[in-house]
Enzyme design. Structure first.
Site, PDB file in Angstrom:
ATOM      1  CG  HIS A  59     -25.464  -4.186  63.840  1.00  0.00           C
ATOM      2  ND1 HIS A  59     -26.746  -3.795  64.196  1.00  0.00           N
ATOM      3  CD2 HIS A  59     -24.637  -3.284  64.433  1.00  0.00           C
ATOM      4  CE1 HIS A  59     -26.696  -2.725  64.965  1.00  0.00           C
ATOM      5  NE2 HIS A  59     -25.416  -2.402  65.134  1.00  0.00           N
ATOM      6  CE1 TYR A  81     -33.275  -1.724  69.469  1.00  0.00           C
ATOM      7  CE2 TYR A  81     -33.765   0.387  68.422  1.00  0.00           C
ATOM      8  CZ  TYR A  81     -33.430  -0.352  69.547  1.00  0.00           C
ATOM      9  OH  TYR A  81     -33.245   0.279  70.751  1.00  0.00           O
TER      10      TYR A  81
END
Length: 313
Positions: free
Chosen positions: A241, A238
C-alpha cells in the site's frame, strides 16, 4: 464488535488496564483495556487524539468556540491562558480509534518502544523476514480484503481499478484538509512489500500517483505538489500500500527517514531496474528503524554483526 461501540454508553463500559503510549506533540494517548462481551470480555485498544481546530472558520475560535479562559501569567506583552472549548456538534474535540478484539500483535504495535536502526540484506530478508511474512495468517488482513472486495468502506472509495483501490485512511477525520490522509492498496496478494516490487508494477504505481493527484485536485482543489506519497518498510501490514498525505501534515512518525520511501523515488529506482529480472529492491540492503516490540527486532538485532563487518576506520 466494532459496530456495537458507536455510542457513548458503549464506550463508558471500557475497563481501563494501562497506558500503552502517549505523545505530547501529537496530543495522542493509547489505552489498553477491555469491553464486555457475551463470553466475558474482549481486549481492546483505544487511541484518543485531539481533533484539529476549525482553520476554515478562524473567526469562530475566539467568538464562540472558546467557552472560558483562566489566566496563567502575564508579563509585559506576553499573556498565557488556559482555555475550555464550548461543546459543538460541528467541531469534535477528540477522535477515537478502537481495535476490539485486540491481539497481542496489536498491543505490541501500539506500546511505546525503543528503536534500533537495522540493516536488512537480501540474505537476511530470505532467512528471517520472508518466513515471518509468509507465516502471517490471512485473518490478520481480512479487513483489507473486505475493502478490496467491496464488502467494507465501499462508499468511501475514491478510485478503483483492477490493480488497486484508493480511499481515505482511518487516521483522517475526513474534514481537516491539512491532515488529509489517503491510502492506495494493491489488489494482488502476492505483492506484499517493497521487496516484491518489479518493473512490471510501474503502471500501477504511476496510476496511483496520477489518480491521487487527480482526485485531490477535483475534490479538494489541491494543486500539483500538495501531496507527499510514500511506502513504509517495514509496513504495518503485508498487503502492499501507498500512503498519501497533505504535504503540510506533520507529526507522523512513519514519515521519518528509516521507514518512509517516497513513491517518486520508488518509481525512479524501478525504472533503473533490469527488464524481466528481480528489481533493485530485491538486491538492496534496506536500512530502517525497528521498535523493540516488533517480532523481527530480536532476530534482526542478533544478525547485525553479519552486516556491519569490521569497524570503520
Amino acid at each position: 464488535m466494532a459496530s456495537a461501540l458507536g455510542d457513548i454508553a458503549a464506550l463508558r463500559l471500557f475497563a481501563f488496564d494501562r497506558v500503552l503510549s502517549h505523545d505530547a506533540a501529537t496530543q495522542t494517548i493509547v489505552l489498553l483495556g477491555s469491553f464486555p462481551a457475551e463470553d466475558g470480555s474482549n481486549t481492546a485498544i483505544v487511541r484518543i487524539e485531539r481533533a484539529a481546530l476549525p482553520v476554515d472558520e478562524p473567526t469562530t475560535l475566539l467568538e464562540s468556540a472558546v467557552a472560558d479562559v483562566r489566566l496563567i501569567e502575564s508579563n509585559d506583552i506576553y499573556t498565557w491562558l488556559l482555555g475550555w472549548l464550548a461543546p459543538s456538534a460541528a467541531r469534535p474535540d477528540v477522535k477515537i480509534n478502537i481495535i476490539c478484539p485486540a491481539t497481542d500483535v496489536h498491543i505490541r504495535k501500539y506500546t511505546a518502544q525503543k528503536y534500533l536502526i537495522v540493516h536488512e540484506t537480501p540474505a537476511l530478508y530470505e532467512r528471517i523476514v520472508k518466513p515471518y511474512i509468509d507465516a502471517f495468517p490471512a485473518s490478520r488482513t481480512k479487513w483489507v480484503q473486505d475493502i478490496l472486495d467491496g464488502r467494507s468502506e465501499a462508499d468511501k472509495v475514491l478510485h478503483r481499478d483492477a490493480a488497486y483501490v484508493l480511499l481515505p485512511d482511518m487516521k483522517w477525520d475526513l474534514v481537516t484538509l491539512g491532515a488529509l490522509y489517503l491510502v492506495a492498496i494493491a489488489a494482488s496478494p502476492a505483492l506484499r512489500s517493497l521487496r516484491d516490487l518489479a518493473r512490471a508494477h510501474l503502471p500501477m504505481l504511476r496510476s496511483i500517483r496520477r489518480e491521487a493527484r487527480r482526485v485531490v485536485a477535483e475534490r479538494w482543489g489541491l494543486e500539483r505538489g500538495a501531496l507527499r506519497m510514500f511506502v513504509h518498510y517495514q509496513p504495518s501490514y503485508y498487503q502492499f500500500h501507498v500512503h498519501i498525505v497533505h504535504v503540510e501534515y506533520q507529526g507522523l512518525l512513519g514519515m521519518t527517514v528509516g521507514q518512509a520511501h517516497l513513491l517518486d523515488d520508488v518509481i525512479s529506482l524501478l525504472e533503473l531496474s533490469p527488464e524481466d529480472a528481480p528489481s533493485i529492491f530485491a538486491h538492496m540492503t534496506l536500512t530502517y528503524g525497528l521498535g523493540d516490540q516488533h517480532p523481527l527486532y530480536t532476530p534482526l538485532r542478533a544478525a547485525q554483526p553479519e552486516v556491519d563487518g569490521p569497524a570503520d576506520d
